[in-house]
Write an enzyme that holds these catalytic residues in place. Structure first.
Site, mmCIF file in Angstrom:
data_model
loop_
_atom_site.group_PDB
_atom_site.id
_atom_site.type_symbol
_atom_site.label_atom_id
_atom_site.label_comp_id
_atom_site.label_asym_id
_atom_site.label_seq_id
_atom_site.Cartn_x
_atom_site.Cartn_y
_atom_site.Cartn_z
ATOM 1 N N LYS A 32 -28.152 1.782 -27.654
ATOM 2 C CA LYS A 32 -28.678 2.229 -28.946
ATOM 3 C C LYS A 32 -29.009 3.709 -28.844
ATOM 4 C CE LYS A 32 -32.312 1.431 -32.306
ATOM 5 N NZ LYS A 32 -33.346 0.520 -32.778
ATOM 6 N N LYS A 60 -37.141 9.676 -31.344
ATOM 7 C CA LYS A 60 -37.099 8.552 -30.405
ATOM 8 C C LYS A 60 -36.272 8.871 -29.154
ATOM 9 C CE LYS A 60 -38.024 5.102 -34.006
ATOM 10 N NZ LYS A 60 -37.739 3.733 -34.522
ATOM 11 N N GLU A 84 -26.447 0.794 -19.250
ATOM 12 C CA GLU A 84 -27.407 0.034 -20.070
ATOM 13 C C GLU A 84 -26.903 -1.392 -20.307
ATOM 14 O OE1 GLU A 84 -30.329 0.385 -21.119
ATOM 15 O OE2 GLU A 84 -30.840 2.501 -21.361
ATOM 16 N N LYS A 120 -24.833 0.672 -31.108
ATOM 17 C CA LYS A 120 -25.399 1.110 -32.387
ATOM 18 C C LYS A 120 -25.694 2.600 -32.369
ATOM 19 C CE LYS A 120 -29.532 0.396 -35.046
ATOM 20 N NZ LYS A 120 -30.898 0.047 -34.944
ATOM 21 N N SER A 140 -27.475 1.808 -41.442
ATOM 22 C CA SER A 140 -27.814 2.148 -42.821
ATOM 23 C C SER A 140 -27.145 3.439 -43.292
ATOM 24 C CB SER A 140 -29.331 2.251 -42.960
ATOM 25 O OG SER A 140 -29.859 3.177 -42.027
ATOM 26 N N TYR A 174 -24.345 -4.011 -43.809
ATOM 27 C CA TYR A 174 -24.963 -4.207 -45.124
ATOM 28 C C TYR A 174 -23.908 -4.518 -46.173
ATOM 29 C CZ TYR A 174 -28.827 -2.186 -42.586
ATOM 30 O OH TYR A 174 -29.781 -1.970 -41.636
HETATM 31 C C1 PBG Z 1 -35.820 -0.637 -35.137
HETATM 32 C C2 PBG Z 1 -34.460 -0.566 -35.695
HETATM 33 C C3 PBG Z 1 -33.824 0.523 -36.299
HETATM 34 C C4 PBG Z 1 -32.615 0.043 -36.784
HETATM 35 C C5 PBG Z 1 -32.524 -1.293 -36.437
HETATM 36 N N1 PBG Z 1 -33.657 -1.653 -35.746
HETATM 37 C C6 PBG Z 1 -34.305 1.905 -36.551
HETATM 38 C C7 PBG Z 1 -34.704 2.741 -35.429
HETATM 39 O O1 PBG Z 1 -34.504 2.440 -34.255
HETATM 40 O O2 PBG Z 1 -35.331 3.767 -35.725
HETATM 41 C C8 PBG Z 1 -31.637 0.854 -37.569
HETATM 42 C C9 PBG Z 1 -30.723 0.068 -38.446
HETATM 43 C C10 PBG Z 1 -30.036 0.849 -39.485
HETATM 44 O O3 PBG Z 1 -30.126 2.093 -39.582
HETATM 45 O O4 PBG Z 1 -29.369 0.208 -40.289
HETATM 46 N N2 PBG Z 1 -36.011 -0.356 -33.834
#
Ligand code: PBG
Length: 351
Positions: free
Chosen positions: A221, A244, A260, A275, A301, A339
């Site tokens: 991620k 983050k 990972e 992701k 998203s 989505y």
């Molecule tokens: C939470 C999480 C996030 C997403 C999924 N789980 C956001 C982030 O890590 O800040 C993002 C999903 C998306 O953008 O559709 N940890």
């Protein structure tokens, strides 16, 4: 013309030089367009297929009754209250979508520095799990394990000063995973990127008798700006202090993604995920090739909003939706969180 490929199906006498150039193995004997002439043949030679069974649909839930609240930065996406969410999930199931991922929009009054609402067995997401499992039991329900929907600072872990502390966070994540499993969640999806969380959660689930509860690890991620609209949807955007990058991955790296994933497999992950999706298809392909695990990609998203926004303005044709989704199959993903899941399943059904 020099040989482009040295492939087993090439005729042994394929010409190497213009001097012995026949037409075997090349134009005009070979015409690639022959196999593209008719729809029937195009379907016959298709190397990948996209079906509704490839989708995991991320669904936002919110407090209240009879609520279907639009997410401004994600046109067409709504947050459902727990009394109506099962109805939406049932429609998805009807279309052949096998799985949903539930995400809570937590009332700001319930957010704390330590995100303790995450471990409340009666929190919004646990209620949503129960509602969905009661009414649509055959759909696989998945839930994030991470503290960001519950913390006042918007981070996925506990903060001590400026630091997101790893090992203390694990203790909370374990309890969060347990209340979700207890509520009936089928697949726990740690998205927090703390070190050692998959193993810690696996051990805790097993000790509590949840040996059948799966783990889909958000293994690779990345610290991505493509998550912006999601943070709107769950209400963590305004809250987020800083970024983050001390726990999510640097977009520059892919070998690190393999490490990972390797660690998560060792720690007991049943499925792994990459992701965001489309900007990281190279990572999806490397992960699938290296480990042969059930491998998923999250079309996040920001990817949704980009495509949807452009389609809405007439800048792109809506065909981009299925085109973007099949790219994940081509890269080797077994499925994709999207989505667009419901919209795409409808398009696939319509043919
Ligand atoms: C939470 C999480 C996030 C997403 C999924 N789980 C956001 C982030 O890590 O800040 C993002 C999903 C998306 O953008 O559709 N940890």
């Amino acid at each position: 013309m020099a040989k482009l490929f040295n492939l087993p199906f090439q005729r042994s006498k394929a010409p190497d030089t213009p001097a012995d150039a026949g037409t075997a193995g090349q134009y005009p004997t070979v015409r690639m367009r022959r196999n593209r002439r008719e729809d029937a043949v195009r379907r016959l030679v298709a190397e990948n297929v996209l079906t509704a069974a490839d989708f995991i649909w991320p669904v936002f839930v919110v407090d209240g009754e009879g609520q279907r609240i639009d997410v401004d930065s994600m046109p067409g996406v709504v947050r459902y209250s727990t009394d109506v969410v099962a109805e939406a999930v049932a429609e998805a199931a009807e279309l052949g979508i096998p799985a949903v991922a539930l995400f809570p929009y937590t009332d700001p009054d319930r957010k704390t520095e330590d995100g303790r609402e995450a471990t409340n067995p009666d929190n919004l997401v646990c209620n949503a799990i129960r509602a969905v499992k009661a009414q649509v039991p055959d759909v696989m329900v998945m839930c994030d394990v991470a503290l960001d929907p519950y913390t006042t600072h918007g981070h996925d872990g506990l903060m001590r000063g400026e630091e997101i502390v790893n090992d203390e966070t694990l203790e909370v994540l374990i309890r969060q995973a347990l209340v979700q499993a207890e509520a009936g969640c089928d697949t726990i999806a740690p998205s927090d990127m703390m070190d050692g969380r998959v193993g810690a959660i696996r051990t805790a689930l097993d000790e509590a008798g949840h040996t059948a509860t799966r783990i889909m690890a958000y293994s690779a991620k990345y610290a991505s700006a493509f998550y912006g609209p999601f943070r709107d949807a769950v209400g963590s955007k305004a809250a987020l202090k800083g970024d983050k990058r001390t726990y999510q991955m640097d977009p520059a790296n892919t070998d690190e993604a393999l490490r990972e994933v390797f660690l998560d497999i060792q720690e007991g992950a049943d499925m792994v995920m990459v992701k965001p999706g489309m900007p990281y298809l190279d990572v999806v392909q490397r992960v699938k090739d290296a480990f042969g695990m059930p491998t998923f990609a999250y079309q996040v998203s920001g990817e949704y909003s980009m495509l949807k926004g452009a389609v809405e303005r007439g800048w792109l044709d809506e065909k981009v939706v299925l085109e973007a989704l099949i790219a994940f199959k081509r890269a080797g993903a077994d499925g994709v969180l999207s989505y667009f899941a419901v919209e795409a399943a409808k398009k696939l059904k319509a043919g």
